[in-house]
Scaffold this active site. Structure first.
Site, PDB file in Angstrom:
ATOM      1  N   CYS A 269       0.827  -1.201   0.000  1.00  0.00           N
ATOM      2  CA  CYS A 269       0.000   0.000   0.000  1.00  0.00           C
ATOM      3  C   CYS A 269       0.875   1.271   0.000  1.00  0.00           C
ATOM      4  O   CYS A 269       1.553   1.561  -0.966  1.00  0.00           O
ATOM      5  CB  CYS A 269      -0.971  -0.039   1.169  1.00  0.00           C
ATOM      6  SG  CYS A 269      -2.358   1.107   0.982  1.00  0.00           S
ATOM      7  N   HIS A 364      -3.659  -5.000   0.131  1.00  0.00           N
ATOM      8  CA  HIS A 364      -3.454  -5.429   1.518  1.00  0.00           C
ATOM      9  C   HIS A 364      -3.492  -6.957   1.590  1.00  0.00           C
ATOM     10  O   HIS A 364      -4.570  -7.545   1.654  1.00  0.00           O
ATOM     11  CB  HIS A 364      -4.547  -4.864   2.421  1.00  0.00           C
ATOM     12  CG  HIS A 364      -4.438  -3.401   2.683  1.00  0.00           C
ATOM     13  ND1 HIS A 364      -4.452  -2.853   3.948  1.00  0.00           N
ATOM     14  CD2 HIS A 364      -4.326  -2.349   1.841  1.00  0.00           C
ATOM     15  CE1 HIS A 364      -4.351  -1.540   3.874  1.00  0.00           C
ATOM     16  NE2 HIS A 364      -4.274  -1.218   2.592  1.00  0.00           N
ATOM     17  N   GLU A 366      -2.803  -8.912   3.994  1.00  0.00           N
ATOM     18  CA  GLU A 366      -3.072  -9.491   5.312  1.00  0.00           C
ATOM     19  C   GLU A 366      -4.513  -9.963   5.475  1.00  0.00           C
ATOM     20  O   GLU A 366      -4.854 -10.625   6.457  1.00  0.00           O
ATOM     21  CB  GLU A 366      -2.722  -8.486   6.422  1.00  0.00           C
ATOM     22  CG  GLU A 366      -3.758  -7.419   6.711  1.00  0.00           C
ATOM     23  CD  GLU A 366      -3.897  -6.399   5.597  1.00  0.00           C
ATOM     24  OE1 GLU A 366      -4.992  -5.832   5.443  1.00  0.00           O
ATOM     25  OE2 GLU A 366      -2.908  -6.175   4.869  1.00  0.00           O
TER      26      GLU A 366
END
Length: 398
Positions: A269, A364, A366
């Site tokens: 990001c 992202h 995660e």
């Protein structure tokens, strides 16, 4: 919470609704998120700092608020705009109602808004400054919305700074360093040590690394390269975060020192945008950004399409196609290729250096909240650190 509330955009467009959450005035850049779920992670993502978030999903709050899903210790959005808030939470994990959490943290919201109309307006005219006004922040006669009231509120909105040029890492980064130890079968036996520079990091990110045996040292954005060297890391990670990457001069200089040292690097990001600028590419502001958990991205090397979670309003301006020499300092970092491309609009979604151990993605991985397609990138980072360590050992034994 009842009563009139007004969502006011800098171009003079006004959307009336009902006060929801805390009442008062809040200002920020208005953006929309296309996620059908995961509103709690959205609210607590530091990348949304100084942004008023419009949820395109019409029904928000049905799963309430729990203590497991927050991505930081507080709500970061400047304001929250929804169509229809749930009257009551209905989920076994819920501990509180969403509206109560907004009130407790002083987050001004508005409900009863045609969020599809707001989203279409942003898509047509671009993200812009906005404000939510309710309660005592509304001037007399606001219920009739005459020109005088409208003009007064628009003046307040346009007096706030734009997101372009904003340096916000100092407002979201950790004040002091801390360590996340390896978990599961790796507890007490780390396979690698990583320094994670906190530019607005989400809590699940270091947990993903820890689950792979990595000892993660999270440091403030003000950390120096000497601070990083003192930890003797096997890799360096730059996190997500808010603001304009063109304003992050210290962080870009820090990243160039990391790249010069040969320590493996992974950025996501905001960390991806800073990687692009460190390599000499420019960045630019997107018309309305990418936000949500359903963004399709193509891996250029494999052709695989991944559904990914995004939250960014800026993008890297790098050539898509063949690998090219990174322009900074006459090719100091060698060849770089665009590794991922967004399928909705062709935006650069990933960079891979071919002559130094470094890569980044705009999204992202995660998966908080969101799909799990990108989680394999943490495995790739671990593999990169292992390969670098083997190469370094082989060179030292020659």
């Amino acid at each position: 919470m009842t009563g009139i509330a007004l969502l006011v955009l800098e171009d003079g467009t006004v959307f009336p609704g009902r006060a929801w959450g805390a009442t008062g005035r809040t200002l920020g850049e208005i953006v929309f998120s296309t996620g059908m779920t995961g509103y709690q992670e959205t609210l607590t993502d530091p990348s949304y700092h100084r942004q008023i978030v419009v949820m395109t999903a019409p029904h928000i709050g049905n799963t309430g608020v729990n203590d497991e899903d927050p991505e930081s210790g507080r709500i970061w959005v400047a304001g929250f705009v929804v169509r229809e808030p749930a009257r009551r939470a209905s989920n076994w994990r819920a501990r509180r109602e969403l509206v109560d959490e907004l009130v407790d943290q002083g987050i001004v919201g508005i409900s009863g808004v045609d969020t599809r109309a707001v989203t279409r307006h942003i898509r047509s005219h671009g993200a812009m400054r906005a404000g939510i006004f309710s309660g005592d922040a509304l001037p007399a006669g606001a219920e009739h919305l005459g020109d005088q009231v409208r003009d007064a509120l628009v003046r307040i909105v346009v007096d706030q700074p734009r997101m372009s040029g904003a340096a916000l890492a100092s407002e979201v980064s950790t004040p002091s360093a801390y360590v996340i130890e390896p978990t599961g079968p790796f507890a007490g036996a780390p396979v690698a040590r990583v320094v994670a520079v906190d530019l607005g990091i989400k809590s699940r990110t270091p947990k993903q690394l820890a689950a792979r045996g990595v000892e993660v040292h999270v440091v403030p954005h003000t950390a120096s390269f000497a601070d990083i060297q003192a930890i003797d890391p096997d890799g360096v990670f730059f996190s997500n975060g808010p603001g304009d990457p063109a304003s992050a001069e210290h962080e870009i200089d820090l990243l160039r020192a990391v790249l010069d040292s040969g320590i493996p690097y992974f950025g996501i990001c905001f960390g991806h945008q800073l990687f692009g600028r460190a390599l000499g590419y420019g960045t630019y502001k997107l018309d309305f950004g990418h936000r949500g958990i359903n963004q399709p991205v193509k891996d250029v090397e494999t052709g695989r399409v991944e559904i990914t979670a995004h939250n960014h309003g800026f993008a890297v301006d790098a050539p898509i196609g063949r690998a090219s020499i990174a322009p900074f300092d006459s090719g100091r970092y060698g060849r770089v290729e665009v590794s991922h491309v967004g399928l909705n609009d062709g935006v650069v979604e990933g960079l891979r250096a071919l002559d130094i151990p470094a890569f980044s993605v705009q999204y992202h991985p995660e998966a908080a909240a969101g799909p799990h397609d990108g989680e394999r990138l943490f495995d790739r980072f671990v593999d990169l650190m292992r390969e670098h360590a083997r190469t370094r050992t082989a060179e030292e034994t020659r």
